[in-house]
Design a protein around this motif. Structure first.
Motif, PDB file in Angstrom:
ATOM      1  N   MET A   1       0.827  -1.192   0.000  1.00 51.87           N
ATOM      2  CA  MET A   1       0.000   0.000   0.000  1.00 51.87           C
ATOM      3  C   MET A   1       0.872   1.257   0.000  1.00 51.87           C
ATOM      4  O   MET A   1       0.647   2.164  -0.789  1.00 51.87           O
ATOM      5  CB  MET A   1      -0.910  -0.009   1.220  1.00 51.87           C
ATOM      6  CG  MET A   1      -1.770   1.209   1.312  1.00 51.87           C
ATOM      7  SD  MET A   1      -2.867   1.038   2.693  1.00 51.87           S
ATOM      8  CE  MET A   1      -2.969   2.695   3.211  1.00 51.87           C
ATOM      9  N   TYR A   2       1.865   1.306   0.891  1.00 52.75           N
ATOM     10  CA  TYR A   2       2.718   2.486   0.954  1.00 52.75           C
ATOM     11  C   TYR A   2       3.625   2.584  -0.276  1.00 52.75           C
ATOM     12  O   TYR A   2       3.954   3.681  -0.705  1.00 52.75           O
ATOM     13  CB  TYR A   2       3.552   2.486   2.233  1.00 52.75           C
ATOM     14  CG  TYR A   2       2.727   2.738   3.464  1.00 52.75           C
ATOM     15  CD1 TYR A   2       2.088   3.961   3.640  1.00 52.75           C
ATOM     16  CD2 TYR A   2       2.572   1.768   4.434  1.00 52.75           C
ATOM     17  CE1 TYR A   2       1.318   4.212   4.751  1.00 52.75           C
ATOM     18  CE2 TYR A   2       1.805   1.998   5.561  1.00 52.75           C
ATOM     19  CZ  TYR A   2       1.178   3.230   5.713  1.00 52.75           C
ATOM     20  OH  TYR A   2       0.415   3.464   6.815  1.00 52.75           O
ATOM     21  N   PHE A   3       4.029   1.444  -0.807  1.00 53.79           N
ATOM     22  CA  PHE A   3       4.861   1.452  -2.011  1.00 53.79           C
ATOM     23  C   PHE A   3       4.093   2.062  -3.176  1.00 53.79           C
ATOM     24  O   PHE A   3       4.628   2.857  -3.942  1.00 53.79           O
ATOM     25  CB  PHE A   3       5.321   0.033  -2.344  1.00 53.79           C
ATOM     26  CG  PHE A   3       6.229  -0.017  -3.536  1.00 53.79           C
ATOM     27  CD1 PHE A   3       7.524   0.473  -3.456  1.00 53.79           C
ATOM     28  CD2 PHE A   3       5.776  -0.522  -4.744  1.00 53.79           C
ATOM     29  CE1 PHE A   3       8.362   0.443  -4.551  1.00 53.79           C
ATOM     30  CE2 PHE A   3       6.602  -0.554  -5.849  1.00 53.79           C
ATOM     31  CZ  PHE A   3       7.897  -0.066  -5.753  1.00 53.79           C
ATOM     32  N   THR A   4       2.817   1.719  -3.308  1.00 51.67           N
ATOM     33  CA  THR A   4       1.970   2.275  -4.361  1.00 51.67           C
ATOM     34  C   THR A   4       1.824   3.782  -4.178  1.00 51.67           C
ATOM     35  O   THR A   4       1.890   4.548  -5.145  1.00 51.67           O
ATOM     36  CB  THR A   4       0.584   1.604  -4.346  1.00 51.67           C
ATOM     37  OG1 THR A   4       0.761   0.198  -4.392  1.00 51.67           O
ATOM     38  CG2 THR A   4      -0.258   2.068  -5.502  1.00 51.67           C
ATOM     39  N   LEU A   5       1.653   4.209  -2.936  1.00 42.90           N
ATOM     40  CA  LEU A   5       1.541   5.634  -2.642  1.00 42.90           C
ATOM     41  C   LEU A   5       2.842   6.359  -2.992  1.00 42.90           C
ATOM     42  O   LEU A   5       2.819   7.449  -3.584  1.00 42.90           O
ATOM     43  CB  LEU A   5       1.196   5.848  -1.167  1.00 42.90           C
ATOM     44  CG  LEU A   5       1.045   7.295  -0.716  1.00 42.90           C
ATOM     45  CD1 LEU A   5      -0.139   7.944  -1.406  1.00 42.90           C
ATOM     46  CD2 LEU A   5       0.894   7.353   0.785  1.00 42.90           C
ATOM     47  N   LEU A   6       3.979   5.757  -2.659  1.00 40.79           N
ATOM     48  CA  LEU A   6       5.272   6.346  -2.974  1.00 40.79           C
ATOM     49  C   LEU A   6       5.456   6.496  -4.481  1.00 40.79           C
ATOM     50  O   LEU A   6       5.873   7.552  -4.969  1.00 40.79           O
ATOM     51  CB  LEU A   6       6.396   5.494  -2.382  1.00 40.79           C
ATOM     52  CG  LEU A   6       7.820   5.956  -2.701  1.00 40.79           C
ATOM     53  CD1 LEU A   6       8.110   7.267  -2.003  1.00 40.79           C
ATOM     54  CD2 LEU A   6       8.809   4.889  -2.306  1.00 40.79           C
ATOM     55  N   ILE A   7       5.143   5.462  -5.230  1.00 43.53           N
ATOM     56  CA  ILE A   7       5.265   5.518  -6.691  1.00 43.53           C
ATOM     57  C   ILE A   7       4.343   6.580  -7.266  1.00 43.53           C
ATOM     58  O   ILE A   7       4.718   7.342  -8.162  1.00 43.53           O
ATOM     59  CB  ILE A   7       4.974   4.123  -7.309  1.00 43.53           C
ATOM     60  CG1 ILE A   7       6.016   3.107  -6.837  1.00 43.53           C
ATOM     61  CG2 ILE A   7       4.923   4.194  -8.822  1.00 43.53           C
ATOM     62  CD1 ILE A   7       7.428   3.448  -7.247  1.00 43.53           C
ATOM     63  N   THR A   8       3.136   6.672  -6.732  1.00 42.97           N
ATOM     64  CA  THR A   8       2.166   7.669  -7.202  1.00 42.97           C
ATOM     65  C   THR A   8       2.686   9.085  -6.955  1.00 42.97           C
ATOM     66  O   THR A   8       2.592   9.950  -7.828  1.00 42.97           O
ATOM     67  CB  THR A   8       0.810   7.472  -6.508  1.00 42.97           C
ATOM     68  OG1 THR A   8       0.371   6.137  -6.706  1.00 42.97           O
ATOM     69  CG2 THR A   8      -0.224   8.443  -7.035  1.00 42.97           C
TER      70      THR A   8
END
Length: 116
Positions: A1-8
Motif C-alpha cells: 500500500m505504501y509502495f503504491t503511494l510512494l510511486i504515485t
C-alpha cells in the motif's frame, strides 16, 4: 500500500515538473540577441578582482544571532503550556536558558561579539 503511494507521489512530481517546463517553453517569450546573453553589470566598472575577503566574525555573529533567535521561538510554546506542566516546565526551561547563557558567556569571552 505504501509502495503504491510512494510511486504515485514520485510519478505525480515528475509529471508536474515536466508539465511546468513544457508549458513555460511553449508560452514563454522568445527574444534572443547578443546583448541579452551578456552578463549584467551596473554601476561603476570594477578595477581588479571583485572577490574580497570577508571577516569570519560576520558569519560568527550571524550564527550567534540565529541561535538566540531560535531560543525565542522555543520560549513561546513553553510560555503557552507552562501552567499545565508546573515545576517540570520551569526546571526544563531553566536548564535550556542555562545552556544558552553559558554559550553566550563563552562567545563573549572569546570576543565573538566585538567588532574589530
Amino acid at each position: 500500500m505504501y509502495f503504491t503511494l510512494l510511486i504515485t507521489v514520485i510519478l505525480t512530481a515528475i509529471t508536474l515538473v515536466v508539465a511546468a517546463y513544457v508549458i513555460a517553453k511553449l508560452i514563454g517569450p522568445r527574444s534572443y540577441n547578443k546583448v541579452k546573453g551578456e552578463p549584467y553589470e551596473c554601476g561603476i566598472p570594477t578595477r581588479g578582482t571583485s572577490w574580497l575577503p570577508v571577516s569570519v566574525g560576520f558569519y560568527l555573529f550571524a550564527i550567534l544571532f540565529l541561535m538566540f533567535d531560535v531560543e525565542t521561538v522555543f520560549l513561546y510554546p513553553w510560555a503557552v503550556v507552562v501552567k499545565e506542566f508546573g515545576v517540570m516546565a520551569i526546571a526544563s526551561i531553566g536548564f535550556f536558558l542555562l545552556v544558552l547563557v553559558f554559550g553566550l558567556a563563552y562567545a563573549w569571552r572569546k570576543g565573538a561579539l566585538e567588532w574589530k
